[in-house]
Design a protein around this motif. Structure first.
Motif, PDB file in Angstrom:
ATOM      1  N   ARG A 136       0.823  -1.214   0.000  1.00  0.00           N
ATOM      2  CA  ARG A 136       0.000   0.000   0.000  1.00  0.00           C
ATOM      3  C   ARG A 136       0.859   1.267   0.000  1.00  0.00           C
ATOM      4  O   ARG A 136       0.379   2.345  -0.323  1.00  0.00           O
ATOM      5  CB  ARG A 136      -0.960  -0.002   1.179  1.00  0.00           C
ATOM      6  CG  ARG A 136      -0.319   0.190   2.541  1.00  0.00           C
ATOM      7  CD  ARG A 136      -1.367   0.088   3.662  1.00  0.00           C
ATOM      8  NE  ARG A 136      -0.823   0.243   4.979  1.00  0.00           N
ATOM      9  CZ  ARG A 136      -0.239  -0.712   5.691  1.00  0.00           C
ATOM     10  NH1 ARG A 136      -0.130  -1.923   5.202  1.00  0.00           N
ATOM     11  NH2 ARG A 136       0.223  -0.475   6.898  1.00  0.00           N
ATOM     12  N   TYR A 137       2.129   1.143   0.346  1.00  0.00           N
ATOM     13  CA  TYR A 137       3.028   2.296   0.377  1.00  0.00           C
ATOM     14  C   TYR A 137       3.832   2.481  -0.906  1.00  0.00           C
ATOM     15  O   TYR A 137       4.578   3.436  -1.042  1.00  0.00           O
ATOM     16  CB  TYR A 137       4.008   2.177   1.548  1.00  0.00           C
ATOM     17  CG  TYR A 137       3.330   2.196   2.895  1.00  0.00           C
ATOM     18  CD1 TYR A 137       2.639   3.311   3.338  1.00  0.00           C
ATOM     19  CD2 TYR A 137       3.372   1.083   3.718  1.00  0.00           C
ATOM     20  CE1 TYR A 137       2.006   3.325   4.565  1.00  0.00           C
ATOM     21  CE2 TYR A 137       2.747   1.089   4.958  1.00  0.00           C
ATOM     22  CZ  TYR A 137       2.066   2.210   5.371  1.00  0.00           C
ATOM     23  OH  TYR A 137       1.444   2.218   6.587  1.00  0.00           O
ATOM     24  N   VAL A 138       3.697   1.571  -1.852  1.00  0.00           N
ATOM     25  CA  VAL A 138       4.457   1.667  -3.089  1.00  0.00           C
ATOM     26  C   VAL A 138       3.838   2.765  -3.960  1.00  0.00           C
ATOM     27  O   VAL A 138       2.653   2.709  -4.297  1.00  0.00           O
ATOM     28  CB  VAL A 138       4.458   0.319  -3.851  1.00  0.00           C
ATOM     29  CG1 VAL A 138       5.137   0.467  -5.209  1.00  0.00           C
ATOM     30  CG2 VAL A 138       5.140  -0.757  -3.018  1.00  0.00           C
ATOM     31  N   PRO A 139       4.626   3.763  -4.322  1.00  0.00           N
ATOM     32  CA  PRO A 139       4.079   4.844  -5.153  1.00  0.00           C
ATOM     33  C   PRO A 139       3.780   4.348  -6.567  1.00  0.00           C
ATOM     34  O   PRO A 139       4.439   3.440  -7.071  1.00  0.00           O
ATOM     35  CB  PRO A 139       5.204   5.882  -5.168  1.00  0.00           C
ATOM     36  CG  PRO A 139       6.446   5.118  -4.875  1.00  0.00           C
ATOM     37  CD  PRO A 139       6.043   3.964  -4.013  1.00  0.00           C
ATOM     38  N   SER A 140       2.794   4.932  -7.195  1.00  0.00           N
ATOM     39  CA  SER A 140       2.440   4.524  -8.561  1.00  0.00           C
ATOM     40  C   SER A 140       3.506   4.991  -9.550  1.00  0.00           C
ATOM     41  O   SER A 140       3.671   4.404 -10.612  1.00  0.00           O
ATOM     42  CB  SER A 140       1.070   5.067  -8.951  1.00  0.00           C
ATOM     43  OG  SER A 140       1.057   6.478  -8.830  1.00  0.00           O
ATOM     44  N   SER A 141       4.234   6.042  -9.198  1.00  0.00           N
ATOM     45  CA  SER A 141       5.338   6.500 -10.046  1.00  0.00           C
ATOM     46  C   SER A 141       6.286   7.343  -9.194  1.00  0.00           C
ATOM     47  O   SER A 141       5.937   7.782  -8.099  1.00  0.00           O
ATOM     48  CB  SER A 141       4.810   7.324 -11.219  1.00  0.00           C
ATOM     49  OG  SER A 141       4.207   8.510 -10.740  1.00  0.00           O
ATOM     50  N   LEU A 142       7.493   7.530  -9.726  1.00  0.00           N
ATOM     51  CA  LEU A 142       8.487   8.381  -9.074  1.00  0.00           C
ATOM     52  C   LEU A 142       8.769   9.571  -9.982  1.00  0.00           C
ATOM     53  O   LEU A 142       8.714   9.449 -11.209  1.00  0.00           O
ATOM     54  CB  LEU A 142       9.786   7.599  -8.828  1.00  0.00           C
ATOM     55  CG  LEU A 142       9.681   6.365  -7.942  1.00  0.00           C
ATOM     56  CD1 LEU A 142      11.018   5.650  -7.876  1.00  0.00           C
ATOM     57  CD2 LEU A 142       9.213   6.745  -6.551  1.00  0.00           C
ATOM     58  N   LEU A 143       9.084  10.703  -9.409  1.00  0.00           N
ATOM     59  CA  LEU A 143       9.362  11.890 -10.215  1.00  0.00           C
ATOM     60  C   LEU A 143      10.521  11.675 -11.182  1.00  0.00           C
ATOM     61  O   LEU A 143      10.580  12.275 -12.243  1.00  0.00           O
ATOM     62  CB  LEU A 143       9.659  13.084  -9.297  1.00  0.00           C
ATOM     63  CG  LEU A 143       8.468  13.593  -8.484  1.00  0.00           C
ATOM     64  CD1 LEU A 143       8.916  14.712  -7.533  1.00  0.00           C
ATOM     65  CD2 LEU A 143       7.364  14.097  -9.388  1.00  0.00           C
ATOM     66  N   SER A 144      11.450  10.805 -10.820  1.00  0.00           N
ATOM     67  CA  SER A 144      12.609  10.532 -11.668  1.00  0.00           C
ATOM     68  C   SER A 144      12.262   9.652 -12.871  1.00  0.00           C
ATOM     69  O   SER A 144      13.066   9.510 -13.781  1.00  0.00           O
ATOM     70  CB  SER A 144      13.689   9.821 -10.850  1.00  0.00           C
ATOM     71  OG  SER A 144      13.204   8.547 -10.456  1.00  0.00           O
TER      72      SER A 144
END
Length: 162
Positions: A136-144
């Motif tokens: 549940r803490y895994v982001p759907s994307s990273l800014l990088s």
């Protein structure tokens, strides 16, 4: 917070620290899990990367959440169970003869834990510090635009995320 003094190294929200300590654990040589070049700098821990002999055999303090999902424990895949690590720390007898006694951490000392205390700490690490739903803490994307969790170009290739 008692005799085991885990809090001295495992601090903060991740129950780890940015410190490096030599605990005299085995290295990657001879591991059935990891094939390793005997000349690899990783065998001497932080010292293999910094070139500073005072860093030799020191490894970063790991986080202690979700340990029961690991296949091996300790650098070099030294231990098979959480209880093995607790017992090792309790006796404080180094397992790697290459580590000079003077290099061992001040925190690597006999803890004099009873069998019941070892069992209680093991169960605490196994049960209480476990979260079945970390996804549940895994982001759907990273800014990088790289991949979670490593956030680097190689992981993008290895994990196939774009």
């Amino acid at each position: 917070f008692g005799k085991a003094e885990c809090y001295k190294c495992h601090t903060g929200p991740a129950l780890n620290s940015m410190e490096f300590h030599a605990l005299g654990m085995g290295d990657l040589l001879g591991s059935e899990i990891i094939n390793s070049d005997p000349y690899d700098a990783a065998h001497t821990g932080r010292g293999g990367f910094t070139g500073n002999p005072s860093d030799d055999y020191k490894f970063k303090v790991p986080q202690i959440y979700n340990l029961r999902e690991a296949l091996v424990y300790g650098h070099g895949a030294t231990f098979a169970t959480i209880e093995d690590v607790v017992k090792y720390k309790n006796t404080a007898v180094k397992g790697n003869s290459n580590v000079p006694d003077g290099q061992l951490s001040e925190h690597f000392k006999p803890l004099n834990l009873t069998k019941d205390e070892i069992e209680q700490i093991t169960q605490f690490l196994y049960l209480s510090l476990h979260d079945d739903n970390l996804e549940r803490y895994v982001p759907s994307s990273l800014l990088s635009d790289f991949c979670f969790p490593n956030n680097d170009p190689q992981s993008r290739t290895d994990l196939g995320c774009q």
